[in-house]
Design a protein around this motif. Sequence first.
Motif, mmCIF file in Angstrom:
data_model
loop_
_atom_site.group_PDB
_atom_site.id
_atom_site.type_symbol
_atom_site.label_atom_id
_atom_site.label_comp_id
_atom_site.label_asym_id
_atom_site.label_seq_id
_atom_site.Cartn_x
_atom_site.Cartn_y
_atom_site.Cartn_z
ATOM 1 N N MET A 1 0.831 -1.174 0.000
ATOM 2 C CA MET A 1 0.000 0.000 0.000
ATOM 3 C C MET A 1 0.880 1.243 0.000
ATOM 4 S SD MET A 1 -3.288 0.089 2.262
ATOM 5 C CE MET A 1 -3.952 1.527 2.893
ATOM 6 N N ALA A 2 0.616 2.110 -0.892
ATOM 7 C CA ALA A 2 1.433 3.324 -1.005
ATOM 8 C C ALA A 2 0.972 4.356 0.015
ATOM 9 C CB ALA A 2 1.308 3.903 -2.405
ATOM 10 N N ALA A 3 1.938 5.002 0.604
ATOM 11 C CA ALA A 3 1.622 6.051 1.578
ATOM 12 C C ALA A 3 1.269 7.335 0.841
ATOM 13 C CB ALA A 3 2.823 6.290 2.492
ATOM 14 N N LYS A 4 0.333 8.075 1.376
ATOM 15 C CA LYS A 4 -0.037 9.350 0.775
ATOM 16 C C LYS A 4 1.079 10.350 1.010
ATOM 17 C CE LYS A 4 -4.992 9.601 0.577
ATOM 18 N NZ LYS A 4 -6.155 10.347 0.989
ATOM 19 N N ARG A 5 1.410 11.048 -0.047
ATOM 20 C CA ARG A 5 2.446 12.058 0.059
ATOM 21 C C ARG A 5 1.799 13.420 0.166
ATOM 22 N NH1 ARG A 5 7.095 12.713 -4.311
ATOM 23 N NH2 ARG A 5 5.865 14.554 -4.702
ATOM 24 N N GLY A 6 2.235 14.211 1.109
ATOM 25 C CA GLY A 6 1.705 15.562 1.269
ATOM 26 C C GLY A 6 2.304 16.502 0.246
ATOM 27 N N ARG A 7 1.661 17.593 0.047
ATOM 28 C CA ARG A 7 2.126 18.583 -0.902
ATOM 29 C C ARG A 7 3.216 19.422 -0.252
ATOM 30 N NH1 ARG A 7 -2.146 21.800 -4.411
ATOM 31 N NH2 ARG A 7 -1.354 20.669 -6.162
ATOM 32 N N SER A 8 4.271 19.688 -0.992
ATOM 33 C CA SER A 8 5.374 20.457 -0.434
ATOM 34 C C SER A 8 5.011 21.935 -0.371
ATOM 35 C CB SER A 8 6.630 20.269 -1.285
ATOM 36 O OG SER A 8 6.521 20.988 -2.497
ATOM 37 N N GLY A 9 5.782 22.662 0.399
ATOM 38 C CA GLY A 9 5.550 24.097 0.518
ATOM 39 C C GLY A 9 5.800 24.839 -0.782
ATOM 40 N N VAL A 10 6.760 24.353 -1.562
ATOM 41 C CA VAL A 10 7.066 24.982 -2.844
ATOM 42 C C VAL A 10 5.886 24.835 -3.799
ATOM 43 C CG1 VAL A 10 8.605 24.912 -4.846
ATOM 44 C CG2 VAL A 10 9.539 24.636 -2.558
ATOM 45 N N ALA A 11 5.301 23.646 -3.826
ATOM 46 C CA ALA A 11 4.153 23.412 -4.708
ATOM 47 C C ALA A 11 2.975 24.282 -4.304
ATOM 48 C CB ALA A 11 3.755 21.946 -4.677
ATOM 49 N N THR A 12 2.760 24.421 -3.016
ATOM 50 C CA THR A 12 1.671 25.267 -2.529
ATOM 51 C C THR A 12 1.916 26.723 -2.905
ATOM 52 O OG1 THR A 12 1.317 23.756 -0.697
ATOM 53 C CG2 THR A 12 0.374 25.950 -0.485
ATOM 54 N N LEU A 13 3.154 27.167 -2.788
ATOM 55 C CA LEU A 13 3.505 28.540 -3.147
ATOM 56 C C LEU A 13 3.315 28.794 -4.640
ATOM 57 C CD1 LEU A 13 4.663 31.167 -1.949
ATOM 58 C CD2 LEU A 13 6.915 30.328 -2.597
ATOM 59 N N GLY A 16 -0.379 28.944 -5.359
ATOM 60 C CA GLY A 16 -0.913 30.210 -4.867
ATOM 61 C C GLY A 16 -0.592 31.366 -5.790
ATOM 62 N N ALA A 17 0.634 31.388 -6.305
ATOM 63 C CA ALA A 17 1.024 32.447 -7.240
ATOM 64 C C ALA A 17 0.191 32.380 -8.514
ATOM 65 C CB ALA A 17 2.509 32.344 -7.565
ATOM 66 N N GLY A 18 -0.042 31.167 -9.004
ATOM 67 C CA GLY A 18 -0.873 31.014 -10.203
ATOM 68 C C GLY A 18 -2.296 31.469 -9.971
ATOM 69 N N PHE A 19 -2.823 31.174 -8.787
ATOM 70 C CA PHE A 19 -4.173 31.607 -8.455
ATOM 71 C C PHE A 19 -4.259 33.128 -8.399
ATOM 72 C CE2 PHE A 19 -7.196 33.027 -5.237
ATOM 73 C CZ PHE A 19 -8.378 32.557 -5.795
ATOM 74 N N VAL A 20 -3.281 33.771 -7.795
ATOM 75 C CA VAL A 20 -3.297 35.235 -7.684
ATOM 76 C C VAL A 20 -3.205 35.882 -9.063
ATOM 77 C CG1 VAL A 20 -1.967 37.225 -6.854
ATOM 78 C CG2 VAL A 20 -2.414 35.301 -5.334
ATOM 79 N N LEU A 83 -2.742 26.598 -15.814
ATOM 80 C CA LEU A 83 -2.164 25.346 -16.308
ATOM 81 C C LEU A 83 -0.659 25.266 -16.062
ATOM 82 C CD1 LEU A 83 -4.080 24.879 -19.682
ATOM 83 C CD2 LEU A 83 -4.400 23.631 -17.548
ATOM 84 N N VAL A 84 0.047 26.346 -16.354
ATOM 85 C CA VAL A 84 1.507 26.334 -16.196
ATOM 86 C C VAL A 84 1.898 26.214 -14.729
ATOM 87 C CG1 VAL A 84 3.578 27.776 -16.404
ATOM 88 C CG2 VAL A 84 2.030 27.512 -18.342
ATOM 89 N N THR A 85 1.261 26.985 -13.868
ATOM 90 C CA THR A 85 1.624 26.896 -12.450
ATOM 91 C C THR A 85 1.174 25.573 -11.838
ATOM 92 O OG1 THR A 85 -0.356 28.152 -11.810
ATOM 93 C CG2 THR A 85 1.713 29.391 -12.076
ATOM 94 N N GLY A 86 0.080 25.018 -12.324
ATOM 95 C CA GLY A 86 -0.343 23.694 -11.864
ATOM 96 C C GLY A 86 0.657 22.617 -12.267
ATOM 97 N N LEU A 87 1.170 22.717 -13.489
ATOM 98 C CA LEU A 87 2.180 21.789 -13.945
ATOM 99 C C LEU A 87 3.466 21.937 -13.159
ATOM 100 C CD1 LEU A 87 2.941 19.653 -16.120
ATOM 101 C CD2 LEU A 87 3.781 21.557 -17.480
ATOM 102 N N LEU A 88 3.900 23.181 -12.938
ATOM 103 C CA LEU A 88 5.113 23.421 -12.146
ATOM 104 C C LEU A 88 4.948 22.938 -10.706
ATOM 105 C CD1 LEU A 88 6.196 26.953 -13.403
ATOM 106 C CD2 LEU A 88 7.363 24.779 -13.787
ATOM 107 N N ALA A 89 3.771 23.140 -10.140
ATOM 108 C CA ALA A 89 3.525 22.673 -8.781
ATOM 109 C C ALA A 89 3.594 21.155 -8.701
ATOM 110 C CB ALA A 89 2.163 23.171 -8.284
ATOM 111 N N ARG A 90 3.104 20.492 -9.739
ATOM 112 C CA ARG A 90 3.169 19.028 -9.766
ATOM 113 C C ARG A 90 4.615 18.551 -9.885
ATOM 114 N NH1 ARG A 90 -0.667 14.556 -11.591
ATOM 115 N NH2 ARG A 90 -2.086 15.967 -10.536
ATOM 116 N N VAL A 91 5.401 19.268 -10.688
ATOM 117 C CA VAL A 91 6.804 18.883 -10.863
ATOM 118 C C VAL A 91 7.585 19.097 -9.559
ATOM 119 C CG1 VAL A 91 8.952 19.555 -12.019
ATOM 120 C CG2 VAL A 91 6.858 19.256 -13.344
ATOM 121 N N PHE A 92 7.369 20.234 -8.913
ATOM 122 C CA PHE A 92 8.119 20.561 -7.693
ATOM 123 C C PHE A 92 7.469 20.037 -6.418
ATOM 124 C CE2 PHE A 92 9.726 23.839 -10.604
ATOM 125 C CZ PHE A 92 11.072 23.559 -10.498
ATOM 126 N N GLY A 93 6.277 19.491 -6.532
ATOM 127 C CA GLY A 93 5.552 19.023 -5.358
ATOM 128 C C GLY A 93 5.837 17.607 -5.090
#
Length: 93
Positions: A1-13, A16-20, A83-93
């Motif tokens: 069973m794979a453990a759930k990985r939390g989102r990193s602070g960089v991905a959240t940041l 957030g920047a993409g949302f703003v 889309l771009v910030t979501g992709l970057l967040a996935r890469v860095f998250g």
Amino acid sequence: MAAKRGRSGVATLINGAGFVIAAMLVLHIVFVLTGFPTENGLAGSVRQAAEPLALFFPGMVDAGDEVLQVMADFGLAAVFWVLVTGLLARVFG
């Protein structure tokens, strides 16, 4: 069973920047749609911030009408940033 990985602070940041950025672009569209006077400090500030954030999208699609043109230009830019910030967040998250 794979453990759930939390989102990193960089991905959240990054998300957030993409949302703003997208919110600023959409707010500019709303101000144009409602006819909010650009002489107002808030509308002028939003317009000044939104114009460079639209990147290469203004004029990409010829809508014919001024309001539709603003919706196309800034709406495409908002989708791009999400889309771009979501992709970057996935890469860095």
